[in-house]
Design a protein around this motif. Structure first.
Motif, short mmCIF file in Angstrom:
data_model
loop_
_atom_site.label_atom_id
_atom_site.label_comp_id
_atom_site.label_asym_id
_atom_site.label_seq_id
_atom_site.Cartn_x
_atom_site.Cartn_y
_atom_site.Cartn_z
N LYS A 84 0.88 -1.27 0.16
CA LYS A 84 -0.12 0.03 0.00
C LYS A 84 0.84 1.06 -0.08
O LYS A 84 2.05 1.40 0.78
CB LYS A 84 -0.92 -0.04 1.35
N ALA A 85 0.53 1.97 -0.87
CA ALA A 85 1.31 3.29 -1.01
C ALA A 85 0.33 4.64 -0.68
O ALA A 85 -0.64 4.64 -1.01
CB ALA A 85 1.95 3.70 -2.29
N THR A 86 0.64 5.58 0.32
CA THR A 86 -0.14 6.50 1.00
C THR A 86 0.92 7.98 0.64
O THR A 86 1.31 8.56 1.69
CB THR A 86 -0.49 6.32 2.21
N PRO A 87 0.99 8.24 -0.28
CA PRO A 87 1.95 9.55 -0.62
C PRO A 87 1.35 10.96 -0.16
O PRO A 87 2.10 11.76 0.34
CB PRO A 87 2.10 9.56 -2.10
N GLY A 88 0.15 10.92 -0.20
CA GLY A 88 -0.40 12.32 0.26
C GLY A 88 -0.25 13.38 -0.84
O GLY A 88 -0.10 13.01 -2.11
N PHE A 89 -0.23 14.66 -0.64
CA PHE A 89 -0.40 15.46 -1.43
C PHE A 89 0.94 16.36 -1.29
O PHE A 89 1.04 17.31 -2.10
CB PHE A 89 -1.55 16.59 -1.39
N ASN A 90 2.11 15.94 -0.82
CA ASN A 90 3.18 16.77 -0.50
C ASN A 90 4.27 16.57 -1.62
O ASN A 90 5.44 17.18 -1.28
CB ASN A 90 3.64 16.45 0.88
N TYR A 91 4.05 15.68 -2.39
CA TYR A 91 5.10 15.47 -3.16
C TYR A 91 4.75 15.98 -4.71
O TYR A 91 3.66 15.49 -5.21
CB TYR A 91 5.66 14.08 -3.12
N ASN A 92 5.67 16.13 -5.64
CA ASN A 92 5.83 16.14 -7.04
C ASN A 92 5.39 15.05 -7.76
O ASN A 92 5.77 14.00 -7.12
CB ASN A 92 6.93 16.91 -7.62
N ASP A 93 4.80 15.32 -8.92
CA ASP A 93 4.68 14.08 -9.80
C ASP A 93 6.07 13.37 -10.04
O ASP A 93 7.02 14.02 -10.19
CB ASP A 93 3.84 14.19 -11.00
N GLY A 94 6.34 12.17 -10.72
CA GLY A 94 7.35 11.67 -11.10
C GLY A 94 7.34 9.92 -10.72
O GLY A 94 6.26 9.59 -10.27
N THR A 95 8.31 9.30 -10.83
CA THR A 95 8.55 8.14 -10.83
C THR A 95 9.45 7.68 -9.45
O THR A 95 10.55 8.25 -9.40
CB THR A 95 9.13 7.32 -11.98
N TYR A 96 8.85 7.15 -8.54
CA TYR A 96 9.41 6.90 -7.00
C TYR A 96 9.74 5.35 -7.22
O TYR A 96 8.79 4.69 -7.27
CB TYR A 96 8.70 7.30 -6.06
N ILE A 97 10.77 5.17 -6.80
CA ILE A 97 11.27 3.77 -6.64
C ILE A 97 12.05 3.31 -5.27
O ILE A 97 12.82 4.22 -4.59
CB ILE A 97 12.30 3.48 -7.68
N ALA A 98 11.59 2.24 -4.55
CA ALA A 98 12.06 1.78 -3.35
C ALA A 98 12.66 0.35 -3.47
O ALA A 98 11.71 -0.34 -4.03
CB ALA A 98 11.04 2.07 -2.21
N ASN A 99 13.92 -0.02 -3.23
CA ASN A 99 14.41 -1.42 -3.20
C ASN A 99 13.98 -2.12 -1.70
O ASN A 99 14.34 -1.40 -0.64
CB ASN A 99 15.97 -1.43 -3.36
#
Length: 107
Positions: A84-99
């Motif tokens: 589940k990802a809950t980014p909210g509204f504080n981040y710009n659009d783009g591709t986000y990656i986590a290993n």
């Protein structure tokens, strides 16, 4: 709606553990923050959540091991993982990656 309530990916991965002893399975992020195409820094903690698919509650992902399965039977076992990802509204659009790192530890 996705930014506010989260994005769910059920049964995103399948993991197989073979062990001759009982074991725990832990999960953690390789880094504190997502790698991104955006200039915005997004932390993994409180944004990315994970669970073994049959569990009811998610574990908050961080760069510290969090158990998602405890005292599992020896032998060959397969389990599915949901995110589940809950980014909210504080981040710009783009591709986000986590290993993501999974660790099985014999008891």
């Amino acid at each position: 709606d996705h930014f506010q309530n989260g994005v769910f990916v059920n049964n995103a991965s399948q993991i197989r553990v073979r062990s001759n002893k009982t074991y725990n399975v832990a999960v953690k992020s390789a880094n504190i923050n997502f790698t991104s195409t955006s200039s915005t820094i997004m932390p993994v903690s409180n944004v990315l959540w994970v669970k073994e698919s049959n569990q009811t509650s998610y574990v908050n992902m961080s760069n510290v091991d969090q158990n998602i399965l405890s005292n599992q039977s020896r032998g060959s076992n397969t389990f599915d993982v949901s995110y589940k990802a809950t980014p909210g509204f504080n981040y710009n659009d783009g591709t986000y990656i986590a290993n993501v790192i999974y660790t099985a530890t014999q008891l």
